[in-house]
Design a protein around this motif. Structure first.
Motif, PDB file in Angstrom:
ATOM      1  N   GLU A  60       1.312  -6.725   8.254  1.00 51.97           N
ATOM      2  CA  GLU A  60       0.681  -8.003   8.593  1.00 51.97           C
ATOM      3  C   GLU A  60       0.251  -8.755   7.330  1.00 51.97           C
ATOM      4  OE1 GLU A  60      -2.448  -7.115  11.349  1.00 51.97           O
ATOM      5  OE2 GLU A  60      -1.047  -6.242  12.786  1.00 51.97           O
ATOM      6  N   ALA A  61      -0.289  -8.040   6.359  1.00 50.49           N
ATOM      7  CA  ALA A  61      -0.711  -8.680   5.110  1.00 50.49           C
ATOM      8  C   ALA A  61       0.490  -9.261   4.371  1.00 50.49           C
ATOM      9  CB  ALA A  61      -1.444  -7.674   4.220  1.00 50.49           C
ATOM     10  N   ARG A  62       1.591  -8.538   4.352  1.00 55.43           N
ATOM     11  CA  ARG A  62       2.795  -9.040   3.693  1.00 55.43           C
ATOM     12  C   ARG A  62       3.360 -10.244   4.442  1.00 55.43           C
ATOM     13  NH1 ARG A  62       4.982  -6.567  -0.321  1.00 55.43           N
ATOM     14  NH2 ARG A  62       7.132  -7.072   0.187  1.00 55.43           N
ATOM     15  N   GLN A  63       3.323 -10.185   5.750  1.00 55.16           N
ATOM     16  CA  GLN A  63       3.819 -11.319   6.531  1.00 55.16           C
ATOM     17  C   GLN A  63       2.986 -12.570   6.234  1.00 55.16           C
ATOM     18  OE1 GLN A  63       4.298 -10.636  10.701  1.00 55.16           O
ATOM     19  NE2 GLN A  63       4.699 -12.790  11.126  1.00 55.16           N
ATOM     20  N   ARG A  64       1.673 -12.435   6.203  1.00 54.30           N
ATOM     21  CA  ARG A  64       0.803 -13.571   5.874  1.00 54.30           C
ATOM     22  C   ARG A  64       1.109 -14.110   4.477  1.00 54.30           C
ATOM     23  NH1 ARG A  64      -3.076 -10.462   8.232  1.00 54.30           N
ATOM     24  NH2 ARG A  64      -3.858  -9.789   6.199  1.00 54.30           N
ATOM     25  N   TYR A  65       1.246 -13.191   3.525  1.00 51.23           N
ATOM     26  CA  TYR A  65       1.512 -13.587   2.143  1.00 51.23           C
ATOM     27  C   TYR A  65       2.787 -14.428   2.054  1.00 51.23           C
ATOM     28  CZ  TYR A  65       2.846 -13.224  -2.751  1.00 51.23           C
ATOM     29  OH  TYR A  65       3.227 -13.522  -4.033  1.00 51.23           O
ATOM     30  N   PHE A  66       3.875 -13.927   2.630  1.00 47.65           N
ATOM     31  CA  PHE A  66       5.148 -14.638   2.527  1.00 47.65           C
ATOM     32  C   PHE A  66       5.143 -15.927   3.345  1.00 47.65           C
ATOM     33  CE2 PHE A  66       6.633 -10.449   1.062  1.00 47.65           C
ATOM     34  CZ  PHE A  66       7.176 -10.855  -0.149  1.00 47.65           C
ATOM     35  N   THR A  67       4.458 -15.944   4.465  1.00 51.44           N
ATOM     36  CA  THR A  67       4.342 -17.168   5.255  1.00 51.44           C
ATOM     37  C   THR A  67       3.612 -18.238   4.451  1.00 51.44           C
ATOM     38  OG1 THR A  67       4.388 -15.930   7.328  1.00 51.44           O
ATOM     39  CG2 THR A  67       3.464 -18.154   7.407  1.00 51.44           C
ATOM     40  N   GLU A  68       2.536 -17.848   3.769  1.00 52.52           N
ATOM     41  CA  GLU A  68       1.791 -18.788   2.932  1.00 52.52           C
ATOM     42  C   GLU A  68       2.634 -19.312   1.769  1.00 52.52           C
ATOM     43  OE1 GLU A  68      -1.706 -16.643   1.786  1.00 52.52           O
ATOM     44  OE2 GLU A  68      -2.564 -16.712   3.802  1.00 52.52           O
ATOM     45  N   LYS A  69       3.589 -18.516   1.310  1.00 52.72           N
ATOM     46  CA  LYS A  69       4.477 -18.930   0.222  1.00 52.72           C
ATOM     47  C   LYS A  69       5.628 -19.802   0.726  1.00 52.72           C
ATOM     48  CE  LYS A  69       2.542 -16.739  -3.183  1.00 52.72           C
ATOM     49  NZ  LYS A  69       1.894 -17.439  -4.265  1.00 52.72           N
ATOM     50  N   GLY A  70       5.737 -19.939   2.060  1.00 51.82           N
ATOM     51  CA  GLY A  70       6.792 -20.767   2.632  1.00 51.82           C
ATOM     52  C   GLY A  70       8.106 -20.061   2.869  1.00 51.82           C
ATOM     53  N   SER A  84       0.853  -1.191   0.000  1.00 54.16           N
ATOM     54  CA  SER A  84       0.000   0.000   0.000  1.00 54.16           C
ATOM     55  C   SER A  84       0.885   1.236   0.000  1.00 54.16           C
ATOM     56  CB  SER A  84      -0.906   0.017   1.236  1.00 54.16           C
ATOM     57  OG  SER A  84      -0.162   0.317   2.395  1.00 54.16           O
ATOM     58  N   ALA A  85       0.274   2.382  -0.200  1.00 54.50           N
ATOM     59  CA  ALA A  85       1.029   3.636  -0.192  1.00 54.50           C
ATOM     60  C   ALA A  85       1.656   3.885   1.180  1.00 54.50           C
ATOM     61  CB  ALA A  85       0.128   4.794  -0.588  1.00 54.50           C
ATOM     62  N   ALA A  86       0.970   3.436   2.215  1.00 54.08           N
ATOM     63  CA  ALA A  86       1.496   3.575   3.579  1.00 54.08           C
ATOM     64  C   ALA A  86       2.223   2.269   3.934  1.00 54.08           C
ATOM     65  CB  ALA A  86       0.373   3.856   4.558  1.00 54.08           C
ATOM     66  N   PHE A  87       3.366   2.050   3.303  1.00 52.44           N
ATOM     67  CA  PHE A  87       4.088   0.778   3.384  1.00 52.44           C
ATOM     68  C   PHE A  87       4.336   0.309   4.815  1.00 52.44           C
ATOM     69  CE2 PHE A  87       8.198  -1.451   3.636  1.00 52.44           C
ATOM     70  CZ  PHE A  87       7.822  -2.617   3.004  1.00 52.44           C
ATOM     71  N   THR A  88       4.571   1.227   5.725  1.00 51.12           N
ATOM     72  CA  THR A  88       4.932   0.824   7.085  1.00 51.12           C
ATOM     73  C   THR A  88       3.742   0.695   8.025  1.00 51.12           C
ATOM     74  OG1 THR A  88       5.363   3.118   7.705  1.00 51.12           O
ATOM     75  CG2 THR A  88       7.233   1.839   6.898  1.00 51.12           C
ATOM     76  N   ASP A  89       2.528   0.882   7.517  1.00 51.84           N
ATOM     77  CA  ASP A  89       1.378   0.760   8.415  1.00 51.84           C
ATOM     78  C   ASP A  89       1.214  -0.707   8.852  1.00 51.84           C
ATOM     79  OD1 ASP A  89       0.342  -0.182   5.961  1.00 51.84           O
ATOM     80  OD2 ASP A  89      -1.684   0.319   6.589  1.00 51.84           O
ATOM     81  N   PRO A  90       0.726  -0.933  10.071  1.00 48.15           N
ATOM     82  CA  PRO A  90       0.622  -2.298  10.610  1.00 48.15           C
ATOM     83  C   PRO A  90      -0.194  -3.252   9.740  1.00 48.15           C
ATOM     84  CG  PRO A  90       0.327  -0.704  12.374  1.00 48.15           C
ATOM     85  CD  PRO A  90       0.364   0.071  11.080  1.00 48.15           C
TER      86      PRO A  90
END
Length: 62
Positions: A46-56, A36-42
């Motif tokens: 969290e969405a990026r962490q979920r995405y990468f966790t799901e990718k292994g 998102s435009a606010a890259f550092t917002d919680p």
């Protein structure tokens, strides 16, 4: 000559094609996953962490 590539798979193949030349893998994760435009917002973090966790991807690499 130095070749900059994005990804180990491509780097391995390039080393086969141009033996003896320097190949540097630049591992950049910003082009992949939700952002998102606010890259550092919680919520984005969290969405990026979920995405990468799901990718292994092991935690700490993203």
């Amino acid at each position: 000559m130095l070749h900059l590539v994005n990804g180990d798979c491509f780097a391995d193949r390039l080393r086969e094609v141009v033996p003896g030349e320097d190949v540097l893998v630049w591992r950049e994760a910003l082009y992949e996953g939700p952002i998102s435009a606010a890259f550092t917002d919680p919520a984005t973090r969290e969405a990026r962490q979920r995405y990468f966790t799901e990718k292994g991807v092991p935690e700490g690499l993203f």
